[in-house]
Design an enzyme around this catalytic site. Structure first.
Site, short mmCIF file in Angstrom:
data_model
loop_
_atom_site.label_atom_id
_atom_site.label_comp_id
_atom_site.label_asym_id
_atom_site.label_seq_id
_atom_site.Cartn_x
_atom_site.Cartn_y
_atom_site.Cartn_z
N SER A 47 25.98 17.97 -18.00
CA SER A 47 27.15 18.83 -17.76
C SER A 47 27.93 18.31 -16.56
O SER A 47 29.08 18.68 -16.36
CB SER A 47 26.71 20.28 -17.51
OG SER A 47 25.68 20.34 -16.54
N ASP A 85 18.71 14.89 -17.69
CA ASP A 85 19.20 14.65 -19.05
C ASP A 85 19.27 13.17 -19.37
O ASP A 85 19.79 12.37 -18.57
CB ASP A 85 20.62 15.22 -19.19
CG ASP A 85 20.63 16.62 -19.78
OD1 ASP A 85 19.71 16.96 -20.55
OD2 ASP A 85 21.57 17.37 -19.45
N GLU A 182 20.22 26.58 -26.82
CA GLU A 182 21.56 26.92 -26.34
C GLU A 182 22.38 27.59 -27.44
O GLU A 182 22.45 27.07 -28.57
CB GLU A 182 22.27 25.63 -25.86
CG GLU A 182 23.70 25.90 -25.37
CD GLU A 182 24.31 24.75 -24.58
OE1 GLU A 182 23.62 23.75 -24.31
OE2 GLU A 182 25.51 24.87 -24.22
#
Ligand code: KIV
Length: 264
Positions: A47, A85, A182
């Site tokens: 993100s 990530d 998510e």
């Protein structure tokens, strides 16, 4: 640091029915604040492509960027477990995933996160065999935004729900230590959490998961158009540290997420 959070601690929390918390951080200062707030996990999330780099998606994020921010976070020596990530296209085959994960782990990650289900079984198995714990990310997987044609709730149809549950079971069998879900309906996320032995972290997945994660910039109210599941914890806080602590406490006492943050 001797009292550092481990996967066994997270498993024990699931067994005891104690909620735990993950927050994103991308640098040493925020890693310290997140750790001091008592969050069990820090996610060095891709993100960062949106909240730090100004991209519209996570697709342009490079492995070099993830390595750099993982190193910055690790320098804070947080008590929280550092999960990093694997960015777009760095786990397209087991060998590519091993090489990329090695870089993140050597810079201080304790676990890597990748997006996808059944097709990743062999990759997850190989990573775990070689000493790299894995968090798998299902539901809305933002690196596939161009396949989905936008960001949307996943698992609303019986077919999609069945497929997410099957993926979840398969990634657990392949050796994943954590599942992140998510943007899925609350009922599906609760069902998957109760069926799996490994802890399930939710974002936009209702209150029935074992843990919650939010992007730091979202919980600090810095995002222009926040998603339905986001709560701005700055509104009643007197500092950034206080806002992060409020999020951690709200997850632990069950006051976040509420029905208004939840998809059906
Ligand atoms: O990259 C990230 O911050 C994430 C969260 C949305 C869970 O994957």
């Amino acid at each position: 640091m001797s009292d550092r959070i481990t996967t066994s601690k997270l498993e024990a929390m699931k067994t005891a029915g104690e909620k735990f918390v993950m927050v994103t951080a991308y640098d040493a200062t925020f890693a310290r604040l997140v750790s001091d707030a008592g969050a069990e996990c820090i996610l060095v999330g891709d993100s960062l492509g949106m909240v730090l780099q100004g991209h519209d998606t996570t697709v342009p994020v490079s492995l070099d960027a993830m390595v750099y921010h993982t190193e910055c976070v690790a320098r804070a020596r947080p008590r929280s477990m550092i999960v990093s990530d694997l960015p777009f296209m760095t786990y397209s085959s087991p060998d590519v995933a091993l090489a990329a994960s090695m870089e993140l782990m050597q810079k201080g990650a304790q676990m890597v996160k990748l997006e996808g289900g059944t097709w990743l079984s062999e990759t997850i198995h190989q990573l775990v065999q070689r000493g790299i714990p894995v968090c798998a990310h299902l539901g809305l997987t933002p690196q596939s935004v161009n396949v989905f044609g936008g960001y949307r709730v996943m698992g609303r149809t019986p077919k999609e729900a069945k497929s997410i549950l099957a993926d979840a079971v398969e990634i657990q069998d392949a050796g994943a230590s954590i599942l992140l879900l998510e943007c899925v309906p609350e009922e599906l996320a609760a069902d998957i959490s109760s069926k799996l032995d490994i802890p399930v972290i939710g974002i936009g997945a209702g209150s029935g998961t074992d843990a919650q994660v939010l992007v730091l910039h979202d919980l600090l109210g810095l995002t222009e158009k926040p998603a339905k599941f986001v709560q701005n914890f700055m509104t009643e806080a007197d500092s950034v540290q206080d806002a992060i602590s409020r999020f951690v406490n709200a997850v632990k006492d069950g006051s976040y997420p509420q029905a208004e943050h939840t998809y059906r």
